[in-house]
Structures are given as structure tokens and as C-alpha cells.
Design a protein around this motif. Structure first.
Motif, PDB file in Angstrom:
ATOM      1  N   ILE A   1      11.141   2.861  24.826  1.00 52.52           N
ATOM      2  CA  ILE A   1      11.386   4.175  24.222  1.00 52.52           C
ATOM      3  C   ILE A   1      12.213   3.973  22.958  1.00 52.52           C
ATOM      4  N   PRO A   2      11.758   4.474  21.824  1.00 51.96           N
ATOM      5  CA  PRO A   2      12.544   4.326  20.600  1.00 51.96           C
ATOM      6  C   PRO A   2      13.738   5.288  20.576  1.00 51.96           C
ATOM      7  N   GLY A   3      14.734   4.920  19.790  1.00 57.40           N
ATOM      8  CA  GLY A   3      15.854   5.826  19.562  1.00 57.40           C
ATOM      9  C   GLY A   3      17.032   5.655  20.489  1.00 57.40           C
ATOM     10  N   HIS A   4      16.997   4.647  21.320  1.00 52.69           N
ATOM     11  CA  HIS A   4      18.126   4.407  22.214  1.00 52.69           C
ATOM     12  C   HIS A   4      18.882   3.164  21.778  1.00 52.69           C
ATOM     13  N   HIS A   5      20.083   3.030  22.283  1.00 54.89           N
ATOM     14  CA  HIS A   5      20.981   1.960  21.843  1.00 54.89           C
ATOM     15  C   HIS A   5      20.352   0.569  21.986  1.00 54.89           C
ATOM     16  N   TYR A   6      19.588   0.359  23.042  1.00 51.01           N
ATOM     17  CA  TYR A   6      19.043  -0.975  23.314  1.00 51.01           C
ATOM     18  C   TYR A   6      17.570  -1.136  22.936  1.00 51.01           C
ATOM     19  N   SER A   7      16.974  -0.131  22.357  1.00 53.15           N
ATOM     20  CA  SER A   7      15.531  -0.183  22.076  1.00 53.15           C
ATOM     21  C   SER A   7      15.146  -1.374  21.209  1.00 53.15           C
ATOM     22  N   ALA A   8      15.778  -1.515  20.068  1.00 52.92           N
ATOM     23  CA  ALA A   8      15.421  -2.600  19.142  1.00 52.92           C
ATOM     24  C   ALA A   8      15.732  -3.967  19.728  1.00 52.92           C
ATOM     25  N   SER A   9      16.891  -4.108  20.358  1.00 48.67           N
ATOM     26  CA  SER A   9      17.269  -5.432  20.888  1.00 48.67           C
ATOM     27  C   SER A   9      16.380  -5.849  22.055  1.00 48.67           C
ATOM     28  N   ILE A  10      16.025  -4.915  22.926  1.00 43.25           N
ATOM     29  CA  ILE A  10      15.104  -5.239  24.019  1.00 43.25           C
ATOM     30  C   ILE A  10      13.747  -5.649  23.447  1.00 43.25           C
ATOM     31  N   GLY A  11      13.313  -4.979  22.390  1.00 39.08           N
ATOM     32  CA  GLY A  11      12.059  -5.351  21.744  1.00 39.08           C
ATOM     33  C   GLY A  11      12.082  -6.781  21.231  1.00 39.08           C
ATOM     34  N   LYS A  12      13.169  -7.177  20.600  1.00 39.06           N
ATOM     35  CA  LYS A  12      13.288  -8.548  20.082  1.00 39.06           C
ATOM     36  C   LYS A  12      13.313  -9.567  21.217  1.00 39.06           C
ATOM     37  N   ILE A  13      14.076  -9.268  22.256  1.00 39.50           N
ATOM     38  CA  ILE A  13      14.170 -10.196  23.384  1.00 39.50           C
ATOM     39  C   ILE A  13      12.812 -10.342  24.075  1.00 39.50           C
TER      40      ILE A  13
ATOM     41  N   ALA B   1       8.578   5.781  12.143  1.00 45.90           N
ATOM     42  CA  ALA B   1       9.973   5.449  12.450  1.00 45.90           C
ATOM     43  C   ALA B   1      10.062   4.634  13.740  1.00 45.90           C
ATOM     44  N   ALA B   2       9.256   4.985  14.731  1.00 46.66           N
ATOM     45  CA  ALA B   2       9.269   4.242  15.996  1.00 46.66           C
ATOM     46  C   ALA B   2       8.804   2.804  15.789  1.00 46.66           C
ATOM     47  N   PHE B   3       7.740   2.613  15.010  1.00 48.58           N
ATOM     48  CA  PHE B   3       7.250   1.259  14.749  1.00 48.58           C
ATOM     49  C   PHE B   3       8.180   0.495  13.819  1.00 48.58           C
ATOM     50  N   ASN B   4       8.920   1.174  12.970  1.00 52.84           N
ATOM     51  CA  ASN B   4       9.925   0.495  12.153  1.00 52.84           C
ATOM     52  C   ASN B   4      11.065  -0.025  13.023  1.00 52.84           C
ATOM     53  N   GLU B   5      11.421   0.735  14.050  1.00 50.58           N
ATOM     54  CA  GLU B   5      12.484   0.308  14.959  1.00 50.58           C
ATOM     55  C   GLU B   5      12.038  -0.832  15.869  1.00 50.58           C
ATOM     56  N   ILE B   6      10.777  -0.789  16.280  1.00 50.87           N
ATOM     57  CA  ILE B   6      10.228  -1.809  17.189  1.00 50.87           C
ATOM     58  C   ILE B   6       8.943  -2.341  16.547  1.00 50.87           C
ATOM     59  N   PRO B   7       9.075  -3.130  15.476  1.00 50.44           N
ATOM     60  CA  PRO B   7       7.901  -3.515  14.672  1.00 50.44           C
ATOM     61  C   PRO B   7       6.917  -4.449  15.366  1.00 50.44           C
ATOM     62  N   MET B   8       7.354  -5.115  16.426  1.00 58.95           N
ATOM     63  CA  MET B   8       6.437  -6.025  17.113  1.00 58.95           C
ATOM     64  C   MET B   8       5.511  -5.303  18.086  1.00 58.95           C
ATOM     65  N   ALA B   9       5.673  -3.998  18.221  1.00 56.45           N
ATOM     66  CA  ALA B   9       4.829  -3.214  19.129  1.00 56.45           C
ATOM     67  C   ALA B   9       3.385  -3.206  18.646  1.00 56.45           C
ATOM     68  N   ARG B  10       2.466  -3.377  19.594  1.00 52.18           N
ATOM     69  CA  ARG B  10       1.034  -3.418  19.265  1.00 52.18           C
ATOM     70  C   ARG B  10       0.345  -2.082  19.418  1.00 52.18           C
ATOM     71  N   GLY B  11       1.006  -1.157  20.113  1.00 55.82           N
ATOM     72  CA  GLY B  11       0.394   0.140  20.361  1.00 55.82           C
ATOM     73  C   GLY B  11       1.427   1.100  20.901  1.00 55.82           C
ATOM     74  N   MET B  12       0.926   2.158  21.527  1.00 54.46           N
ATOM     75  CA  MET B  12       1.818   3.228  21.964  1.00 54.46           C
ATOM     76  C   MET B  12       1.242   3.905  23.206  1.00 54.46           C
ATOM     77  N   ASN B  13       2.134   4.352  24.082  1.00 58.79           N
ATOM     78  CA  ASN B  13       1.746   5.246  25.168  1.00 58.79           C
ATOM     79  C   ASN B  13       2.740   6.392  25.192  1.00 58.79           C
ATOM     80  N   ASN B  14       2.511   7.355  26.067  1.00 58.87           N
ATOM     81  CA  ASN B  14       3.377   8.534  26.066  1.00 58.87           C
ATOM     82  C   ASN B  14       4.463   8.452  27.121  1.00 58.87           C
ATOM     83  N   HIS B  15       5.651   8.893  26.727  1.00 62.08           N
ATOM     84  CA  HIS B  15       6.765   9.101  27.646  1.00 62.08           C
ATOM     85  C   HIS B  15       6.780  10.592  27.935  1.00 62.08           C
ATOM     86  N   GLN B  16       6.551  10.959  29.177  1.00 61.86           N
ATOM     87  CA  GLN B  16       6.385  12.348  29.608  1.00 61.86           C
ATOM     88  C   GLN B  16       5.184  12.932  28.861  1.00 61.86           C
ATOM     89  N   GLY B  17       5.304  14.041  28.176  1.00 63.47           N
ATOM     90  CA  GLY B  17       4.241  14.511  27.307  1.00 63.47           C
ATOM     91  C   GLY B  17       3.135  15.343  27.901  1.00 63.47           C
TER      92      GLY B  17
END
Length: 163
Positions: free
Chosen positions: A66-78, A122-138
Motif C-alpha cells: 500500500i503506498p503512502g505509509h511509513h514503510y511502503s518504500a523501504s519494504i518495496g526496496k527490501i 505517485a504510487a509508482f514513483n514511491e514504489i518504482p519496482m512495482a510491475r502492476g497494481m491491485n485494489n485495496h478495498q475498493g
């Protein structure tokens, strides 16, 4: 009676064997493979022992962040460094939801196409290694044809998928 049972048994066995033999080329073919897509979502809220345990597993599942949280970018890198496939777990408007949560990223039916694209970018800028997207709730957002068309167009421009 015994002879009738024998006939039915033979007939049933013949049908079964015929079906098996006819389809054996597909069942035993080295090209016959089943595929399971396993996605673990809601990464980004925390980085704790549970997250570390998931990331210690073989990277044969997809991590949805999920983008926009404190650990989003770092978890993506790890996760990326460990070889996981990563997708954006994009907040999307459900019924009965506090729209203040994740408000920078949440996709709602009131957004115009440019705003949808801006939030997805903005979400892909935060987590640029993401290959796609799914929905959270929605539940509400995914029922809106115009919104989903805007999502599809935005992802197509980025050569990303929606699951």
C-alpha cells in the motif's frame, strides 16, 4: 443380474480408460503446467517480525504494498532485493469508508482521469519496482466503469497491469 453389472462395469471402465488415454497427452505432457498466483497484501503499514518472516520465504509469491505509509518504500526496496515480484496495493474507495485514510492515493469515483493518473503515478514513483497494481478495498470504486477505464488507461501508459 451379475452379467448386467459386469457389462456396466466393463462399459464404465472402457469410457474411463478411453477418456484417460485420449487426454493423457495433455496430462503427462511436459508442457502441461498449472499456475497459481499467490499475492500477500497490506505490506507497508509496519516493518516487524511478521513482515521479516514473510520476506524470509522463497520469493515465489507477489508482495502487494500500500503506498503512502511509513514503510511502503523501504519494504518495496527490501522485497525487490530479495527477488519478489511487487505490485501496488492501491487504495480504492469502498462503501462505508473513512476517506481521510490514505487520502493522497485513494481512487474515488469523484476523481477525473487526470487526478486518477496523478495518484497512480505517485504510487509508482514511491514504489518504482512495482510491475502492476491491485485494489485495496475498493468495492465502490471497482463498480464504477469510468473510474476503472481511467485506471486502465493510466496503467497502459505505464506498461503496468491491473489484477
Amino acid at each position: 443380474m451379475k452379467k448386467i453389472r459386469s457389462i456396466f462395469f466393463t462399459l464404465g471402465l472402457g469410457i474411463f480408460l478411453g477418456y484417460f488415454i485420449f487426454n493423457a497427452q495433455y496430462i503427462f505432457s511436459p508442457n502441461y503446467k498449472g499456475t497459481i498466483c499467490l499475492i500477500i497484501d497490506d505490506f507497508g503499514y509496519a516493518h516487524n517480525d511478521t513482515i521479516d518472516d514473510f520476506l524470509a520465504l522463497d520469493p515465489d509469491y507477489t508482495v502487494a504494498i500500500i503506498p503512502g505509509h511509513h514503510y511502503s518504500a523501504s519494504i518495496g526496496k527490501i522485497a525487490n532485493n530479495f527477488g519478489f515480484e511487487i505490485i501496488i496495493h492501491m487504495p480504492m474507495e469502498p462503501y462505508d469508508y473513512d476517506l481521510e485514510s490514505e487520502k493522497e492515493f485513494i481512487l474515488t469515483e469523484k476523481l477525473n482521469p487526470a487526478e486518477v493518473d496523478k495518484r497512480i503515478t505517485a504510487a509508482f514513483n514511491e514504489i518504482p519496482m512495482a510491475r502492476g497494481m491491485n485494489n485495496h478495498q475498493g468495492s465502490k470504486a471497482t463498480e464504477n466503469l469510468q473510474l476503472m477505464k481511467s485506471v486502465a488507461r493510466s496503467l497502459k501508459k505505464k506498461d503496468k497491469f491491473f489484477l
